[in-house]
Design a protein around this motif. Structure first.
Motif, PDB file in Angstrom:
ATOM      1  N   PRO A   2     -24.895  59.637  33.425  1.00 36.33           N
ATOM      2  CA  PRO A   2     -23.566  59.778  32.814  1.00 36.33           C
ATOM      3  C   PRO A   2     -23.232  58.682  31.797  1.00 36.33           C
ATOM      4  O   PRO A   2     -22.581  58.942  30.789  1.00 36.33           O
ATOM      5  N   LEU A   3     -23.673  57.466  32.049  1.00 34.10           N
ATOM      6  CA  LEU A   3     -23.354  56.370  31.134  1.00 34.10           C
ATOM      7  C   LEU A   3     -24.016  56.536  29.766  1.00 34.10           C
ATOM      8  O   LEU A   3     -23.522  56.028  28.771  1.00 34.10           O
ATOM      9  N   ARG A   4     -25.112  57.245  29.726  1.00 38.21           N
ATOM     10  CA  ARG A   4     -25.830  57.457  28.462  1.00 38.21           C
ATOM     11  C   ARG A   4     -25.427  58.756  27.777  1.00 38.21           C
ATOM     12  O   ARG A   4     -26.013  59.128  26.774  1.00 38.21           O
ATOM     13  N   SER A   5     -24.445  59.433  28.328  1.00 39.70           N
ATOM     14  CA  SER A   5     -24.011  60.721  27.785  1.00 39.70           C
ATOM     15  C   SER A   5     -22.699  60.580  27.036  1.00 39.70           C
ATOM     16  O   SER A   5     -21.971  59.602  27.189  1.00 39.70           O
ATOM     17  N   SER A   6     -22.388  61.623  26.294  1.00 38.78           N
ATOM     18  CA  SER A   6     -21.092  61.661  25.598  1.00 38.78           C
ATOM     19  C   SER A   6     -19.986  61.896  26.618  1.00 38.78           C
ATOM     20  O   SER A   6     -20.236  62.284  27.751  1.00 38.78           O
ATOM     21  N   SER A   7     -18.752  61.690  26.204  1.00 42.63           N
ATOM     22  CA  SER A   7     -17.632  61.854  27.141  1.00 42.63           C
ATOM     23  C   SER A   7     -17.491  63.303  27.596  1.00 42.63           C
ATOM     24  O   SER A   7     -17.108  63.567  28.732  1.00 42.63           O
ATOM     25  N   LYS A   8     -17.817  64.246  26.722  1.00 40.47           N
ATOM     26  CA  LYS A   8     -17.755  65.664  27.084  1.00 40.47           C
ATOM     27  C   LYS A   8     -18.799  65.980  28.158  1.00 40.47           C
ATOM     28  O   LYS A   8     -18.501  66.683  29.131  1.00 40.47           O
ATOM     29  N   THR A   9     -19.996  65.441  27.988  1.00 43.99           N
ATOM     30  CA  THR A   9     -21.054  65.650  28.975  1.00 43.99           C
ATOM     31  C   THR A   9     -20.714  64.938  30.281  1.00 43.99           C
ATOM     32  O   THR A   9     -20.992  65.452  31.363  1.00 43.99           O
ATOM     33  N   GLN A  10     -20.095  63.774  30.190  1.00 39.42           N
ATOM     34  CA  GLN A  10     -19.687  63.050  31.394  1.00 39.42           C
ATOM     35  C   GLN A  10     -18.698  63.872  32.213  1.00 39.42           C
ATOM     36  O   GLN A  10     -18.783  63.914  33.442  1.00 39.42           O
ATOM     37  N   LYS A  11     -17.774  64.545  31.539  1.00 37.12           N
ATOM     38  CA  LYS A  11     -16.814  65.400  32.238  1.00 37.12           C
ATOM     39  C   LYS A  11     -17.529  66.544  32.948  1.00 37.12           C
ATOM     40  O   LYS A  11     -17.218  66.873  34.094  1.00 37.12           O
ATOM     41  N   ILE A  44     -20.651  66.614  33.979  1.00 33.10           N
ATOM     42  CA  ILE A  44     -21.411  66.072  35.109  1.00 33.10           C
ATOM     43  C   ILE A  44     -20.484  65.793  36.289  1.00 33.10           C
ATOM     44  O   ILE A  44     -20.797  66.118  37.431  1.00 33.10           O
ATOM     45  N   LYS A  45     -19.323  65.193  35.989  1.00 30.39           N
ATOM     46  CA  LYS A  45     -18.356  64.931  37.060  1.00 30.39           C
ATOM     47  C   LYS A  45     -17.896  66.223  37.726  1.00 30.39           C
ATOM     48  O   LYS A  45     -17.793  66.286  38.952  1.00 30.39           O
ATOM     49  N   LEU A  46     -17.610  67.242  36.922  1.00 26.87           N
ATOM     50  CA  LEU A  46     -17.200  68.531  37.491  1.00 26.87           C
ATOM     51  C   LEU A  46     -18.286  69.106  38.386  1.00 26.87           C
ATOM     52  O   LEU A  46     -17.996  69.628  39.469  1.00 26.87           O
ATOM     53  N   LEU A  47     -19.537  69.017  37.956  1.00 31.05           N
ATOM     54  CA  LEU A  47     -20.651  69.521  38.751  1.00 31.05           C
ATOM     55  C   LEU A  47     -20.774  68.738  40.057  1.00 31.05           C
ATOM     56  O   LEU A  47     -20.882  69.326  41.132  1.00 31.05           O
ATOM     57  N   VAL A  48     -20.742  67.427  39.958  1.00 33.15           N
ATOM     58  CA  VAL A  48     -20.887  66.586  41.154  1.00 33.15           C
ATOM     59  C   VAL A  48     -19.729  66.821  42.124  1.00 33.15           C
ATOM     60  O   VAL A  48     -19.942  67.003  43.330  1.00 33.15           O
ATOM     61  N   TYR A  49     -18.515  66.839  41.625  1.00 32.25           N
ATOM     62  CA  TYR A  49     -17.366  67.075  42.501  1.00 32.25           C
ATOM     63  C   TYR A  49     -17.424  68.457  43.145  1.00 32.25           C
ATOM     64  O   TYR A  49     -17.080  68.626  44.320  1.00 32.25           O
ATOM     65  N   SER A  50     -17.881  69.448  42.396  1.00 30.40           N
ATOM     66  CA  SER A  50     -18.016  70.798  42.951  1.00 30.40           C
ATOM     67  C   SER A  50     -19.057  70.835  44.063  1.00 30.40           C
ATOM     68  O   SER A  50     -18.846  71.475  45.101  1.00 30.40           O
ATOM     69  N   SER A 106      -8.398  67.135  43.750  1.00 32.65           N
ATOM     70  CA  SER A 106      -7.464  66.311  43.012  1.00 32.65           C
ATOM     71  C   SER A 106      -8.159  65.630  41.825  1.00 32.65           C
ATOM     72  O   SER A 106      -7.597  65.553  40.730  1.00 32.65           O
ATOM     73  N   ASP A 107      -9.375  65.152  42.037  1.00 34.14           N
ATOM     74  CA  ASP A 107     -10.141  64.540  40.938  1.00 34.14           C
ATOM     75  C   ASP A 107     -10.472  65.553  39.853  1.00 34.14           C
ATOM     76  O   ASP A 107     -10.428  65.229  38.671  1.00 34.14           O
ATOM     77  N   ILE A 108     -10.806  66.769  40.237  1.00 36.59           N
ATOM     78  CA  ILE A 108     -11.104  67.825  39.252  1.00 36.59           C
ATOM     79  C   ILE A 108      -9.859  68.133  38.426  1.00 36.59           C
ATOM     80  O   ILE A 108      -9.938  68.290  37.212  1.00 36.59           O
ATOM     81  N   ILE A 109      -8.708  68.193  39.063  1.00 41.05           N
ATOM     82  CA  ILE A 109      -7.460  68.455  38.345  1.00 41.05           C
ATOM     83  C   ILE A 109      -7.179  67.331  37.346  1.00 41.05           C
ATOM     84  O   ILE A 109      -6.722  67.578  36.233  1.00 41.05           O
ATOM     85  N   LYS A 110      -7.477  66.088  37.733  1.00 39.79           N
ATOM     86  CA  LYS A 110      -7.277  64.958  36.836  1.00 39.79           C
ATOM     87  C   LYS A 110      -8.193  65.021  35.618  1.00 39.79           C
ATOM     88  O   LYS A 110      -7.807  64.603  34.530  1.00 39.79           O
TER      89      LYS A 110
END
Length: 153
Positions: free
Chosen positions: A75-84, A86-92, A147-151
């Motif tokens: 995630p740190l080496r990705s763009s902010s769009k890709t980071q979002k 990845i976060k959505l995938l991980v949280y899911s 809650s994190d996904i909504i944020k």
């Protein structure tokens, strides 16, 4: 987010109380074993059950505070769009795991031990109460991750 802060506060205080009771319990066990000469019969079992609750509810608390162990090289080496994404995938994936393993599996475990009327040997506490920490923690983790996904969105 006000509800999340209240849940964090309640859960944090509950963890403090559990840890405090566990410390007093273990001190009592050491005192009765080495000073009195006859160890207390319930302290070992109580410490074990408190450790279960502390560990499992602590995992939910840490998950809610996003302080859990994570590998963030990608995630740190990705763009902010890709980071979002990845976060959505991980949280899911965390939600799916918490629901299937902790909530569904935990409820089945609690139900089976309740139906079989299993009690702890020394404390005579229904084991369903001990195992109830699993689905409770699963529900808390699901709440935090939704809650994190909504944020994120």
């Amino acid at each position: 987010m006000e509800l999340r802060k209240k849940i964090d506060k309640i859960l944090g205080n509950a963890l403090i109380v559990i840890m405090s009771v566990m410390v007093v319990n273990v001190l009592w066990q050491v005192f009765t074993r080495f000073v009195v000469g006859t160890p207390s019969s319930f302290t070992d079992e109580l410490a074990r059950y408190l450790m279960i609750w502390l560990g499992i509810l602590g995992a939910a608390y840490v998950s809610g505070r996003n302080m859990h162990v994570a590998i963030d090289v990608l995630p740190l080496r990705s763009s902010s769009k890709t980071q979002k994404k990845i976060k959505l995938l991980v949280y899911s994936l965390i939600i799916v795991f918490a629901f299937l393993a902790m909530v569904i599996g935990g409820i089945r475990l609690v139900y089976i031990t309740y139906i079989l009327e299993q009690y702890s040997p020394a404390l005579q506490v229904p084991l369903a109460i001990v195992y109830a920490a699993i689905p409770l923690s699963g529900l808390l983790i699901i709440y935090y991750k939704v809650s994190d996904i909504i944020k994120i969105k």
